[in-house]
Design a protein around this motif. Structure first.
Motif, short mmCIF file in Angstrom:
data_model
loop_
_atom_site.label_atom_id
_atom_site.label_comp_id
_atom_site.label_asym_id
_atom_site.label_seq_id
_atom_site.Cartn_x
_atom_site.Cartn_y
_atom_site.Cartn_z
N ASP A 29 0.84 -1.21 0.00
CA ASP A 29 0.00 0.00 0.00
C ASP A 29 0.87 1.25 0.00
OD1 ASP A 29 -2.18 -1.65 0.08
OD2 ASP A 29 -2.65 -1.32 2.20
N GLU A 30 2.05 1.16 0.64
CA GLU A 30 2.89 2.36 0.76
C GLU A 30 3.37 2.83 -0.62
OE1 GLU A 30 3.78 -0.67 1.49
OE2 GLU A 30 5.92 -1.04 1.26
N LEU A 31 3.50 1.88 -1.57
CA LEU A 31 3.92 2.25 -2.92
C LEU A 31 2.79 2.98 -3.64
CD1 LEU A 31 5.57 -1.14 -3.94
CD2 LEU A 31 6.77 0.94 -3.24
N THR A 36 6.45 5.50 -0.55
CA THR A 36 7.71 4.87 -0.90
C THR A 36 7.86 4.87 -2.41
OG1 THR A 36 7.53 3.42 1.02
CG2 THR A 36 9.07 2.74 -0.68
N LEU A 37 9.02 5.28 -2.87
CA LEU A 37 9.30 5.26 -4.30
C LEU A 37 9.68 3.84 -4.70
CD1 LEU A 37 9.70 7.02 -6.86
CD2 LEU A 37 12.08 7.23 -6.18
N ASN A 38 9.12 3.36 -5.79
CA ASN A 38 9.36 1.98 -6.22
C ASN A 38 10.72 1.86 -6.91
OD1 ASN A 38 9.32 -0.59 -7.20
ND2 ASN A 38 7.27 -0.46 -8.07
N THR A 39 11.76 1.93 -6.11
CA THR A 39 13.11 1.84 -6.68
C THR A 39 13.41 0.41 -7.12
OG1 THR A 39 14.02 1.49 -4.48
CG2 THR A 39 14.03 3.74 -5.32
N ASN A 40 12.72 -0.56 -6.54
CA ASN A 40 12.98 -1.95 -6.93
C ASN A 40 12.65 -2.19 -8.41
OD1 ASN A 40 13.77 -2.50 -4.35
ND2 ASN A 40 11.87 -3.52 -3.73
N GLN A 41 11.67 -1.45 -8.91
CA GLN A 41 11.32 -1.64 -10.32
C GLN A 41 12.46 -1.18 -11.23
OE1 GLN A 41 7.49 -0.19 -11.62
NE2 GLN A 41 8.12 -0.29 -13.76
N GLY A 87 8.25 -7.57 -2.07
CA GLY A 87 7.49 -7.11 -0.90
C GLY A 87 6.54 -8.17 -0.37
N GLY A 88 5.97 -7.86 0.79
CA GLY A 88 4.98 -8.75 1.37
C GLY A 88 5.52 -10.01 2.00
N LEU A 89 6.80 -10.02 2.35
CA LEU A 89 7.39 -11.22 2.97
C LEU A 89 7.69 -11.00 4.46
CD1 LEU A 89 9.83 -12.44 0.18
CD2 LEU A 89 7.59 -13.36 0.79
N PRO A 169 12.07 -9.88 -0.71
CA PRO A 169 11.62 -8.86 0.24
C PRO A 169 11.57 -7.48 -0.42
CG PRO A 169 13.63 -9.97 1.02
CD PRO A 169 13.39 -10.41 -0.38
N GLY A 170 10.75 -6.59 0.13
CA GLY A 170 10.64 -5.25 -0.44
C GLY A 170 11.82 -4.35 -0.12
N VAL A 171 12.50 -4.62 0.99
CA VAL A 171 13.62 -3.75 1.39
C VAL A 171 14.69 -3.79 0.30
CG1 VAL A 171 15.39 -3.35 3.14
CG2 VAL A 171 13.15 -4.24 3.82
P1 AMP Z 1 7.80 -5.52 2.75
O1 AMP Z 1 8.75 -6.56 2.28
O2 AMP Z 1 6.57 -5.46 1.93
O3 AMP Z 1 7.49 -5.64 4.22
O4 AMP Z 1 8.50 -4.11 2.55
C1 AMP Z 1 9.45 -3.65 3.46
C2 AMP Z 1 9.86 -2.22 3.16
O5 AMP Z 1 10.56 -2.18 1.93
C3 AMP Z 1 8.68 -1.26 2.95
O6 AMP Z 1 8.26 -0.66 4.14
C4 AMP Z 1 9.24 -0.23 2.02
O7 AMP Z 1 9.89 0.77 2.75
C5 AMP Z 1 10.29 -1.00 1.24
N1 AMP Z 1 9.79 -1.35 -0.09
C6 AMP Z 1 8.83 -2.23 -0.40
N2 AMP Z 1 8.65 -2.34 -1.71
C7 AMP Z 1 9.53 -1.49 -2.28
C8 AMP Z 1 9.84 -1.13 -3.63
N3 AMP Z 1 9.19 -1.70 -4.66
N4 AMP Z 1 10.80 -0.21 -3.86
C9 AMP Z 1 11.44 0.36 -2.81
N5 AMP Z 1 11.20 0.07 -1.52
C10 AMP Z 1 10.26 -0.85 -1.24
#
Ligand code: AMP
Ligand code: MG
Length: 457
Positions: A29-31, A36-41, A87-89, A169-171
């Motif tokens: 949801d934060e994206l 949060t900027l989606n730098t992972n993309q 994300g979501g892990l 992971p999202g981090v």
């Molecule tokens: P999560 O793995 O979903 O618990 O995400 C952990 C943290 O990673 C989040 O709180 C965001 O700060 C960061 N994060 C998640 N997805 C992304 C993304 N696509 N790009 C950059 N940072 C992200």
């Protein structure tokens, strides 16, 4: 012209030529909220292309189980080589990627006690006690392979038909480490499309399948990133206007950034395709000369650093408008202590005079933003810190302080090497931060070009 909006190579579109495609699903949801900027993309898109995999879809989905499951199913139906989930892990209620993958793939979740032990050990190594909520992180879909921990969130991958489903992971730094250490090798050694299809449950054998790396096959794609500084996109377009930028055999795209414009050549990974890319690359190098600072790989800080190291030279910086950014760039490089001695942030005129020895009369006559001051600052910090080379920056970053003669964006960059000082004047566009960052890169680029000349002399 930008890389966006370009058609993918024919193979990736029709499927008939079977160009390898990849997809990305981002949960959080934060994206979507914009927190949060989606730098992972950015990272994953670039890494996939480097593997010869053309990304056709990237979707950001709310932390919602049904939405996630639907997104994964829709993606699987297009039969890409890989689906990367990010994300979501984590351990909280909204971390649903494990459940979503299990449901979409029709595999039950299984608990792994050894994984739980590894997570517990991670916490313990930093003096924490693992909470109960982390327990669910030790469950992954049946048949999936666990990716070794980088933080405390385990990732996993599983083959589903022709598709490698990867959950990371999202981090961002955790995702990058897992990608480099585990996912990239698996994708490099992926089975050829025919061999992979129908091989459900072949999770662990992916890396050991013994098939030739698909990256060399005719259907794979190749990419070159030619990095330039000091030349604009429109000039590039003009210089190469006789070339068909949309040629499906070798498309050219550009990406403008504060550290210069990158020309992105994309073509086929076959021997003939690579020869074509080589020829275009050579022509670009011939036309642009020392405006090209690298192909793929390293940035300006690393390149300047290598050059200093090779020549056993030291450098110092005197920064006004960049306020420390130049020193930051130089020290971004591991091992920079071998050549970077230090810097002075001489923001106020008094500091320029007292610490760097810029004469008061010079400042009064020419002003702080002038060729003379830039030159005196570079020589001043060189003498102060007794280095071989020195860089200086002085400019008007804005938004205020511009005049008709000295507009916002005007920057003087000084560089002194072996007793010879040169100063370059530019008018940088953009807002305050862009002006400052561009100025820092311009200084690194000036150092690079001066060091190149020093060799040729
Ligand atoms: P999560 O793995 O979903 O618990 O995400 C952990 C943290 O990673 C989040 O709180 C965001 O700060 C960061 N994060 C998640 N997805 C992304 C993304 N696509 N790009 C950059 N940072 C992200
Ligand atoms: Mg999340």
């Amino acid at each position: 012209v930008t890389d966006q909006g370009k058609r993918p190579p024919a193979g990736a579109r029709t499927g008939a030529v079977s160009g390898a495609t990849g997809e990305m699903i981002f949960s959080g949801d934060e994206l979507l909220r914009g927190d949060t900027l989606n730098t992972n993309q950015c990272y994953l898109g670039e890494r996939l292309l480097d593997l010869g995999i053309f990304a056709t879809h990237a979707l950001t989905v709310a932390d919602d189980l049904d939405a996630m499951v639907q997104a994964i199913r829709a993606s699987l139906a297009r039969r890409p080589v890989v689906i990367v989930l990010s994300g979501g892990l984590g351990p909280t209620e909204d971390d649903l990627t494990r459940e979503a993958v299990a449901e979409a793939l029709g595999r039950p979740l299984e608990h792994h006690e050894d994984l739980l032990d590894a997570i517990r050990a991670r916490f313990a190594s930093r003096g924490y006690v693992m909470g109960d909520s982390n327990r669910k992180q030790a469950t992954i879909p049946r048949g999936a392979t666990v990716i070794p921990l980088t933080g405390t969130a385990p990732g996993f991958f599983v083959w589903h038909g022709p598709t490698l489903v990867v959950a990371l992971p999202g981090v961002p730094w955790e995702l990058k480490q897992m990608w480099q250490a585990t996912v990239e090798p698996v994708l490099r050694d992926r089975p050829e499309p025919e061999a992979a299809s129908g091989s459900h449950g072949a999770s662990a054998s992916a890396g050991a399948s013994g098939s030739a790396g698909a990256s060399n096959s005719d259907s794979s794609q190749a990419v070159r990133r030619i990095r330039t500084f000091g030349i604009g996109e429109s000039t590039l377009a003009e210089l190469f206007k006789d070339y068909d930028w949309h040629d499906p055999e070798a498309t050219i795209g550009t990406r403008a950034h504060l550290d210069g414009v990158t020309l992105i050549l994309r073509g086929r990974g076959s021997a003939e395709g690579l020869r074509k890319l080589d020829a275009i690359q050579q022509r670009v190098l011939d036309v642009l000369g020392d405006k090209v600072y690298g192909v793929d790989g390293e940035g300006l800080s690393e390149i300047a650093g290598h050059m200093l190291r090779e020549r056993s030279l030291t450098v110092a910086v005197a920064e006004s408008c960049t306020g420390g950014m130049l020193g930051k760039c130089l020290t971004d490089v591991p091992g920079s202590s071998a050549y970077f001695m230090g810097g002075v942030t001489a923001y106020d005129n008094q500091v320029k005079m007292d610490v760097l020895g810029v004469p008061a009369g010079m400042l009064a006559q020419y002003g702080a933003v002038s060729e003379e001051t830039a030159s005196a600052m570079a020589e001043g910090v060189r003498d102060l810190l007794r280095t071989d080379c020195a860089l200086s920056t002085t400019g008007i970053a804005g938004p205020d302080g511009g005049t008709p003669e000295k507009p916002v964006g005007l920057v003087y960059i000084g560089c002194t090497i072996g007793g010879v000082t040169t100063v370059e004047r530019s008018i940088m566009y953009g807002q305050r931060d862009q002006v400052r960052e561009r100025a820092a890169y311009a200084a690194l680029d000036l150092l690079r070009r001066r060091l190149l000349q020093a060799v040729e002399e």
